[in-house]
Design a protein around this motif. Structure first.
Motif, PDB file in Angstrom:
ATOM      1  N   PRO A 204       1.045 -12.217 -32.041  1.00  0.00           N
ATOM      2  CA  PRO A 204       1.015 -12.282 -33.503  1.00  0.00           C
ATOM      3  C   PRO A 204       1.259 -10.935 -34.160  1.00  0.00           C
ATOM      4  N   LEU A 205       0.819  -9.852 -33.539  1.00  0.00           N
ATOM      5  CA  LEU A 205       1.078  -8.531 -34.116  1.00  0.00           C
ATOM      6  C   LEU A 205       2.571  -8.274 -34.229  1.00  0.00           C
ATOM      7  N   LEU A 206       3.310  -8.633 -33.189  1.00  0.00           N
ATOM      8  CA  LEU A 206       4.738  -8.364 -33.181  1.00  0.00           C
ATOM      9  C   LEU A 206       5.484  -9.207 -34.205  1.00  0.00           C
ATOM     10  N   TYR A 207       5.226 -10.511 -34.252  1.00  0.00           N
ATOM     11  CA  TYR A 207       6.045 -11.319 -35.152  1.00  0.00           C
ATOM     12  C   TYR A 207       5.499 -11.403 -36.569  1.00  0.00           C
ATOM     13  N   VAL A 208       4.197 -11.141 -36.780  1.00  0.00           N
ATOM     14  CA  VAL A 208       3.682 -11.138 -38.153  1.00  0.00           C
ATOM     15  C   VAL A 208       4.123  -9.881 -38.877  1.00  0.00           C
ATOM     16  N   PHE A 209       3.894  -8.739 -38.246  1.00  0.00           N
ATOM     17  CA  PHE A 209       4.257  -7.483 -38.889  1.00  0.00           C
ATOM     18  C   PHE A 209       5.703  -7.088 -38.614  1.00  0.00           C
ATOM     19  N   GLY A 210       6.374  -7.811 -37.746  1.00  0.00           N
ATOM     20  CA  GLY A 210       7.770  -7.519 -37.450  1.00  0.00           C
ATOM     21  C   GLY A 210       8.753  -8.380 -38.209  1.00  0.00           C
ATOM     22  N   LYS A 211       8.325  -9.581 -38.634  1.00  0.00           N
ATOM     23  CA  LYS A 211       9.223 -10.467 -39.378  1.00  0.00           C
ATOM     24  C   LYS A 211       9.068 -10.236 -40.870  1.00  0.00           C
ATOM     25  N   LYS A 212      10.198 -10.140 -41.533  1.00  0.00           N
ATOM     26  CA  LYS A 212      10.201  -9.795 -42.957  1.00  0.00           C
ATOM     27  C   LYS A 212       9.484 -10.828 -43.810  1.00  0.00           C
ATOM     28  N   ASP A 213       9.698 -12.128 -43.534  1.00  0.00           N
ATOM     29  CA  ASP A 213       9.097 -13.146 -44.392  1.00  0.00           C
ATOM     30  C   ASP A 213       7.574 -13.141 -44.308  1.00  0.00           C
ATOM     31  N   PHE A 214       7.034 -12.918 -43.105  1.00  0.00           N
ATOM     32  CA  PHE A 214       5.591 -12.838 -42.964  1.00  0.00           C
ATOM     33  C   PHE A 214       5.044 -11.583 -43.642  1.00  0.00           C
ATOM     34  N   ARG A 215       5.735 -10.457 -43.479  1.00  0.00           N
ATOM     35  CA  ARG A 215       5.280  -9.211 -44.112  1.00  0.00           C
ATOM     36  C   ARG A 215       5.243  -9.345 -45.624  1.00  0.00           C
ATOM     37  N   GLU A 216       6.261  -9.976 -46.174  1.00  0.00           N
ATOM     38  CA  GLU A 216       6.309 -10.133 -47.626  1.00  0.00           C
ATOM     39  C   GLU A 216       5.156 -10.995 -48.131  1.00  0.00           C
ATOM     40  N   GLU A 217       4.838 -12.063 -47.418  1.00  0.00           N
ATOM     41  CA  GLU A 217       3.748 -12.939 -47.850  1.00  0.00           C
ATOM     42  C   GLU A 217       2.397 -12.237 -47.738  1.00  0.00           C
ATOM     43  N   ILE A 218       2.225 -11.435 -46.686  1.00  0.00           N
ATOM     44  CA  ILE A 218       0.979 -10.677 -46.555  1.00  0.00           C
ATOM     45  C   ILE A 218       0.849  -9.663 -47.675  1.00  0.00           C
ATOM     46  N   ALA A 219       1.976  -9.001 -48.014  1.00  0.00           N
ATOM     47  CA  ALA A 219       1.963  -8.027 -49.113  1.00  0.00           C
ATOM     48  C   ALA A 219       1.622  -8.708 -50.438  1.00  0.00           C
ATOM     49  N   LYS A 220       2.182  -9.898 -50.674  1.00  0.00           N
ATOM     50  CA  LYS A 220       1.883 -10.632 -51.901  1.00  0.00           C
ATOM     51  C   LYS A 220       0.408 -11.005 -51.973  1.00  0.00           C
ATOM     52  N   MET A 221      -0.138 -11.476 -50.873  1.00  0.00           N
ATOM     53  CA  MET A 221      -1.559 -11.832 -50.838  1.00  0.00           C
ATOM     54  C   MET A 221      -2.432 -10.624 -51.118  1.00  0.00           C
ATOM     55  N   TRP A 222      -2.059  -9.480 -50.553  1.00  0.00           N
ATOM     56  CA  TRP A 222      -2.844  -8.263 -50.746  1.00  0.00           C
ATOM     57  C   TRP A 222      -2.793  -7.804 -52.198  1.00  0.00           C
ATOM     58  N   CYS A 223      -1.600  -7.850 -52.784  1.00  0.00           N
ATOM     59  CA  CYS A 223      -1.452  -7.452 -54.192  1.00  0.00           C
ATOM     60  C   CYS A 223      -2.232  -8.391 -55.114  1.00  0.00           C
ATOM     61  N   ALA A 224      -2.142  -9.696 -54.824  1.00  0.00           N
ATOM     62  CA  ALA A 224      -2.866 -10.664 -55.643  1.00  0.00           C
ATOM     63  C   ALA A 224      -4.367 -10.443 -55.535  1.00  0.00           C
ATOM     64  N   HIS A 225      -4.846 -10.125 -54.333  1.00  0.00           N
ATOM     65  CA  HIS A 225      -6.276  -9.868 -54.133  1.00  0.00           C
ATOM     66  C   HIS A 225      -6.723  -8.642 -54.912  1.00  0.00           C
ATOM     67  N   ASN A 226      -5.908  -7.574 -54.860  1.00  0.00           N
ATOM     68  CA  ASN A 226      -6.259  -6.353 -55.586  1.00  0.00           C
ATOM     69  C   ASN A 226      -6.242  -6.574 -57.092  1.00  0.00           C
ATOM     70  N   MET A 227      -5.256  -7.352 -57.579  1.00  0.00           N
ATOM     71  CA  MET A 227      -5.191  -7.640 -59.011  1.00  0.00           C
ATOM     72  C   MET A 227      -6.397  -8.457 -59.465  1.00  0.00           C
TER      73      MET A 227
END
Length: 334
Positions: A289-312
């Motif tokens: 999961p480390l390789l394909y979650v943080f290595g695949k663009k679509d997963f990285r983007e969704e994690i970034a969105k979740m993090w931004c939404a949480h901070n907001m």
């Protein structure tokens, strides 16, 4: 032949068994406990994202989410069974540990194989990819992988039921176990590894060929940049899955080697060597999961969105709390 030789302390040579006692041993057991936390957290995140985000429900990600489920089972059931077996030496628990670990091992290998096929199809037939690897076919490949994994693990019941975990079996049992191990080595290590090596070598060669072809074309620099950027995007997944292949080579070779050396020609390993092999097997369920979650663009983007939404959301709650505080102070002063 020790039936649980690759999974618990009963695997250790008779002359070394006196160093062990049943129960929890922090020196040896703290690592798998930490792995449980890491494996379950990372793979649950993958499954959560796949379930919640419709944009992630692609054919390729169907295969990856099923791989995450397989890895999650290692953390939820495989390692706990190993720890209970190590601490109690109960025959039924240790046999279950052997079967379940081999079940998740075969499942993981098959999922990595279909992921490789998916990546190869995307490079060999980029225009026809969406018709070749449809969602329905992805689900069929996933179902096929699970069925084969279940069947191949249940085959062991033929000789495990009648065999004592910590004692040698008869000649017929030993013959069945050895045949099974050799079959697993060929079917679930050598063949998948050969496919992975061929696939990623082909991907690298094809990308290099396309780059040279683009450099010779008579087109504007802007058009060349677009084409090269598109090809560059193929390098990243190839490097990603090549990393998974290298990890696969190291970890699974040691796992199958330990099976072979215990059952065909026992060569006692030091205690720490036994545990390194076992933990390397479990570690793959965290590295995938480390390789394909943080290595695949679509997963990285969704994690970034979740993090931004949480901070907001946290920022909004803070501002709301400050506003109420100022309002209450104002009323107090008045």
């Amino acid at each position: 032949m020790e039936m649980n030789s690759t999974l618990n302390r009963s695997a250790i040579a008779p002359e070394e068994e006196t160093n062990y006692s049943t129960g929890f041993h922090e020196t040896y057991d703290i690592v798998p406990i930490l792995l449980i936390v890491l494996i379950v957290t990372s793979n649950t995140l993958v499954l959560f994202l796949f379930y919640r985000k419709r944009t992630l429900r692609t054919a390729s990600n169907i295969l990856l989410s099923s791989l995450a489920l397989s890895d999650n089972l290692t953390g939820l059931c495989g390692i706990p069974l190993y720890l209970v077996c190590s601490g109690t030496y109960q025959g039924s628990v240790c046999k279950s540990s052997v079967m379940f670990t081999r079940f998740t091992s075969i499942s993981t290998v098959l999922h990595l194989t279909v992921v490789t096929i998916d990546r190869l199809a995307g490079v060999m037939k980029p225009l026809q990819y969406s018709t070749i690897i449809r969602k329905s076919r992805a689900y069929n490949m996933v179902i096929f992988s699970w069925i084969i994994s279940i069947f191949c693990s249940l085959v062991q019941l033929d000789w495990l039921i009648s065999t004592n975990v910590t004692s040698d079996g008869d000649k017929e049992t030993i013959k069945k176990e050895n045949t099974y191990i050799i079959f697993c080595l060929v079917a679930f290590y050598i063949l998948p590894l050969s496919l992975m090596l061929f696939s990623y070598t082909f991907i690298f060669v094809e990308v290099l060929r396309q780059r040279r072809k683009i450099s010779k074309l008579n087109m504007s620099s802007y058009q060349k940049t677009i084409r090269q950027n598109k090809l560059a995007s193929e390098w990243k997944p190839a490097l990603l899955f090549t990393s998974m292949t290298i990890i696969f080579m190291i970890t699974w070779f040691s796992y199958f080697f330990l099976n072979i050396q215990h059952n065909l020609e026992p060569i006692p390993l030091p205690i720490w060597g036994e545990y390194i092999v076992i933990y390397l097997r479990f570690l793959t369920s965290f590295s995938n999961p480390l390789l394909y979650v943080f290595g695949k663009k679509d997963f990285r983007e969704e994690i970034a969105k979740m993090w931004c939404a949480h901070n907001m959301e946290r920022g909004g709650r803070t501002l709301s709390t400050d506003g109420e505080l100022h309002h209450n102070l104002g009323n107090t002063v008045v």
